[in-house]
Enzyme design. Structure first.
Site, PDB file in Angstrom:
ATOM      1  N   CYS A 190      18.247 -67.259  32.561  1.00 48.28           N
ATOM      2  CA  CYS A 190      19.474 -67.156  31.754  1.00 48.28           C
ATOM      3  C   CYS A 190      20.179 -65.816  31.936  1.00 48.28           C
ATOM      4  CB  CYS A 190      19.146 -67.365  30.285  1.00 48.28           C
ATOM      5  SG  CYS A 190      18.315 -68.914  29.985  1.00 48.28           S
ATOM      6  N   HIS A 203      24.738 -65.136  25.656  1.00 56.76           N
ATOM      7  CA  HIS A 203      24.125 -66.342  26.236  1.00 56.76           C
ATOM      8  C   HIS A 203      23.968 -67.385  25.132  1.00 56.76           C
ATOM      9  CE1 HIS A 203      21.560 -69.143  28.111  1.00 56.76           C
ATOM     10  NE2 HIS A 203      20.428 -68.721  27.576  1.00 56.76           N
ATOM     11  N   ASN A 238      22.572 -75.104  26.298  1.00 59.93           N
ATOM     12  CA  ASN A 238      22.078 -73.954  27.059  1.00 59.93           C
ATOM     13  C   ASN A 238      22.184 -74.263  28.551  1.00 59.93           C
ATOM     14  OD1 ASN A 238      20.596 -71.977  28.362  1.00 59.93           O
ATOM     15  ND2 ASN A 238      18.871 -72.028  26.941  1.00 59.93           N
TER      16      ASN A 238
HETATM   17  N1  ACO Z   1      13.408 -83.042  17.021  1.00 63.57           N
HETATM   18  C1  ACO Z   1      12.676 -83.093  15.899  1.00 63.57           C
HETATM   19  N2  ACO Z   1      11.587 -82.319  15.677  1.00 63.57           N
HETATM   20  C2  ACO Z   1      11.262 -81.449  16.659  1.00 63.57           C
HETATM   21  C3  ACO Z   1      11.978 -81.344  17.862  1.00 63.57           C
HETATM   22  C4  ACO Z   1      13.096 -82.190  18.023  1.00 63.57           C
HETATM   23  N3  ACO Z   1      13.871 -82.166  19.119  1.00 63.57           N
HETATM   24  N4  ACO Z   1      11.409 -80.393  18.619  1.00 63.57           N
HETATM   25  C5  ACO Z   1      10.372 -79.902  17.938  1.00 63.57           C
HETATM   26  N5  ACO Z   1      10.268 -80.552  16.749  1.00 63.57           N
HETATM   27  C6  ACO Z   1       9.291 -80.335  15.694  1.00 63.57           C
HETATM   28  C7  ACO Z   1       8.031 -79.680  16.187  1.00 63.57           C
HETATM   29  O1  ACO Z   1       7.127 -80.598  16.725  1.00 63.57           O
HETATM   30  C8  ACO Z   1       7.509 -79.042  14.914  1.00 63.57           C
HETATM   31  O2  ACO Z   1       6.867 -80.031  14.177  1.00 63.57           O
HETATM   32  P1  ACO Z   1       5.548 -79.677  13.303  1.00 63.57           P
HETATM   33  O3  ACO Z   1       5.988 -78.634  12.313  1.00 63.57           O
HETATM   34  O4  ACO Z   1       5.186 -80.976  12.714  1.00 63.57           O
HETATM   35  O5  ACO Z   1       4.540 -79.147  14.308  1.00 63.57           O
HETATM   36  C9  ACO Z   1       8.792 -78.644  14.176  1.00 63.57           C
HETATM   37  O6  ACO Z   1       9.843 -79.452  14.727  1.00 63.57           O
HETATM   38  C10 ACO Z   1       9.158 -77.189  14.315  1.00 63.57           C
HETATM   39  O7  ACO Z   1       9.088 -76.822  15.703  1.00 63.57           O
HETATM   40  P2  ACO Z   1       9.363 -75.367  16.191  1.00 63.57           P
HETATM   41  O8  ACO Z   1       9.044 -75.266  17.638  1.00 63.57           O
HETATM   42  O9  ACO Z   1       8.701 -74.416  15.241  1.00 63.57           O
HETATM   43  O10 ACO Z   1      10.936 -75.277  15.974  1.00 63.57           O
HETATM   44  P3  ACO Z   1      11.871 -74.025  16.089  1.00 63.57           P
HETATM   45  O11 ACO Z   1      12.595 -73.811  14.832  1.00 63.57           O
HETATM   46  O12 ACO Z   1      11.160 -72.836  16.700  1.00 63.57           O
HETATM   47  O13 ACO Z   1      12.962 -74.512  17.151  1.00 63.57           O
HETATM   48  C11 ACO Z   1      13.536 -74.167  19.455  1.00 63.57           C
HETATM   49  C12 ACO Z   1      12.567 -74.838  18.473  1.00 63.57           C
HETATM   50  C13 ACO Z   1      14.920 -74.756  19.203  1.00 63.57           C
HETATM   51  C14 ACO Z   1      13.091 -74.521  20.868  1.00 63.57           C
HETATM   52  C15 ACO Z   1      13.562 -72.638  19.259  1.00 63.57           C
HETATM   53  O14 ACO Z   1      12.235 -72.138  19.221  1.00 63.57           O
HETATM   54  C16 ACO Z   1      14.316 -71.894  20.331  1.00 63.57           C
HETATM   55  O15 ACO Z   1      15.524 -72.016  20.469  1.00 63.57           O
HETATM   56  N6  ACO Z   1      13.639 -71.026  21.127  1.00 63.57           N
HETATM   57  C17 ACO Z   1      14.264 -70.210  22.131  1.00 63.57           C
HETATM   58  C18 ACO Z   1      14.616 -71.007  23.347  1.00 63.57           C
HETATM   59  C19 ACO Z   1      15.274 -70.084  24.374  1.00 63.57           C
HETATM   60  O16 ACO Z   1      16.080 -69.250  24.036  1.00 63.57           O
HETATM   61  N7  ACO Z   1      14.888 -70.204  25.627  1.00 63.57           N
HETATM   62  C20 ACO Z   1      15.292 -69.183  26.592  1.00 63.57           C
HETATM   63  C21 ACO Z   1      16.370 -69.560  27.433  1.00 63.57           C
HETATM   64  S1  ACO Z   1      16.054 -70.898  28.487  1.00 63.57           S
HETATM   65  C22 ACO Z   1      15.907 -70.327  30.113  1.00 63.57           C
HETATM   66  O17 ACO Z   1      15.665 -69.193  30.393  1.00 63.57           O
HETATM   67  C23 ACO Z   1      16.051 -71.380  31.200  1.00 63.57           C
END
Ligand code: ACO
Length: 336
Positions: A117, A263, A293
């Protein structure tokens, strides 16, 4: 202290988004998720998806053509082509080579840069150095991703995040003269990598560690694997420190910034960075709701959309910041 004297300037920008759109409602039919969960946790409502037969280099070339047109330059004027991507046409040769071919550019260095990214900010920084040294005059920097081809569409934790697209900028020598109060150009850049977090976000298969085999495909190693929360925590901290460093290097404060161009990974990350840098919400550029993203393409798409819409004007000062796999992150301050 006066602003540093810019050596390079963005002469033109362009972007390309494939016409096909996949909404959260479409995803509800594919994995166990909901529009409400995706919107609340990420701010994303839809993303663009490239059709079969469209390659990374096609999208990059389309964005590059727009940037060249805005710059008033021909492809043969380019002295260097840098393509930031983690979704190349193929492992070898570089996607930049196909962009060079498709644009009809002349013989010049054309190479890919893998900083996920942060790819566009890394490319901008490299272009700035080459122009500053006088070795190159016109450098094309593209951020492009076709992430829909490396996402596991049965994995709800990743497939909801990513989209396809390309953004480009053509840089050339800054026209500012010493003593200009507000010289246009790249005022500062800051790029960093912390390899200790390398396995937080990766595509484990297809390289020398796990060459593609039937079993690697069965184990889905060709897809993006991500520890989302690990990335989230470090993102806010590092985007803040990179933004502060870029401001410091440009001898500026947050009050000098007209636009934050972050980003587009997650609206919650953007909100926290905005608050901690101290930029008002109406100064933050956003398109995450309809673009998702797009990794390295994210910043140049956002910048170009807002330039063409007349929101970001010539002379405006823009703070860009990005973080992704590596983890690599960086920021840049550019007076457009
Ligand atoms: N729909 C419904 N529920 C979901 C989904 C979904 N799509 N995805 C995960 N859940 C559930 C999980 O299983 C979990 O359930 P549980 O509590 O029963 O175990 C719950 O939702 C919470 O999951 P978390 O992973 O804690 O959710 P979080 O609030 O952290 O959001 C996310 C996840 C959106 C991925 C976030 O962590 C994020 O944006 N991280 C950064 C991503 C990023 O910036 N990546 C870098 C760039 S990409 C690159 O370089 C190519």
């Amino acid at each position: 202290m006066p602003n540093p004297f810019p050596r390079s300037r963005i002469l033109g920008t362009g972007h390309y988004l494939p016409p096909g759109v996949r909404t959260n409602l479409d995803l509800e039919k594919m994995v166990e998720t909901s529009d409400a969960w995706i919107t609340e946790r990420t701010g994303i409502k839809s993303r663009h998806i490239a059709p079969d037969g469209v390659y990374t280099s096609d999208m990059a070339t389309a964005a590059a053509r727009s940037a060249l047109e805005m710059a008033g330059l021909k492809a043969t004027d380019l002295d260097m082509i840098i393509v930031g991507t983690v979704t190349p046409d193929m492992p070898m040769p570089a996607t930049a080579v196909f962009v060079q071919q498709k644009l009809g550019a002349g013989v010049c260095p054309a190479f890919d840069l893998s900083a996920a990214c942060a790819g566009f900010v890394f490319g901008l920084s490299i272009a700035d150095q080459f122009i500053a040294s006088g070795q190159m005059r016109h450098v094309l920097v593209v951020g492009v991703e076709l992430l829909s081809r490396v996402v596991d569409w049965t994995d709800r934790t990743t497939c909801i995040l990513f989209g396809d697209g390309a953004g480009a900028a053509v840089l050339g020598p800054a026209e500012a003269t010493v003593g200009d109060a507000k010289p246009r150009g790249v005022l500062s850049t800051s790029i960093l990598t912390d390899g200790s977090l390398a396995m937080s976000l990766n595509i484990p298969g297809g390289g020398s560690v796990s060459p593609t085999t039937h079993s690697s495909v069965d184990e889905k190693m060709q897809y993006v694997h991500m520890k989302g929360q690990d990335i989230f925590k470090v993102a806010v901290k590092n985007l803040l420190s990179a933004s502060k460093l870029a401001l410091e290097r440009a001898h500026m404060t947050k009050d000098d910034i007209d636009w934050l161009c972050p980003h587009q990974a997650n609206k919650r990350i953007i909100d926290q960075v905005m608050q901690r840098v101290g930029v008002a919400p109406d100064k933050v550029l956003l398109n995450i709701d309809r673009v998702g993203n797009t990794s390295s393409a994210s910043i140049p798409i956002l910048l170009d959309e807002n330039r063409r819409a007349g929101k970001v004007k010539d002379g405006d000062t823009v703070l860009m910041c990005a973080l992704g796999a590596g983890i690599s992150w960086g920021s840049a301050i550019v007076r457009i």
